[in-house]
Design a protein around this motif. Structure first.
Motif: not given
Length: 120
Positions: A35, A47, A37, A50
């Motif tokens: 992912a 986030l 962020y 992902d």
């Protein structure tokens, strides 16, 4: 020991594009999900997107239609293509990996972060 090394951040004008890359290495048996962020001063890390090992993706609302996450399972890499950037995208971007260690166990690991600055 695990490493996540990010690259591709920098300064870009509003409306421009950047591509972030992250490569994982070390005592990893299998990476289950990766992912991206991001975080700005005074705000919680949020986030961006992902991706699972099977290629399933999930995007934050602000990323939909502008950002694309992709990964190469053989190389343990994850990329984030960011288009139509605006000043609100300015942040430190962090790579994240959820993986199974070579000796078992499930772990989450973070990269050191890469700065993205969008000038208006």
């Amino acid at each position: 020991q695990v490493q996540l090394v990010e690259s591709g951040g920098g300064l870009v004008q509003a409306g421009g594009s950047l591509r972030l890359s992250c490569v994982a290495s070390g005592s990893i048996f299998r990476i289950n999900a990766m992912a991206w962020y991001r975080q700005t001063p005074g705000k919680e890390r949020e986030l961006v997107a992902d991706i699972t090992s099977g290629g399933g993706t999930n995007y934050a609302d602000f990323a939909k239609g502008r950002f694309t996450i992709s990964r190469n399972n053989a190389k343990n890499t994850v990329d984030l293509q960011m288009n139509s950037l605006n000043a609100e995208d300015t942040a430190v971007y962090y790579c994240n990996a959820m993986y199974t260690g070579k000796t078992g166990g499930e772990y989450t690991y973070w990269g050191q972060g890469t700065q993205v600055t969008v000038s208006s």
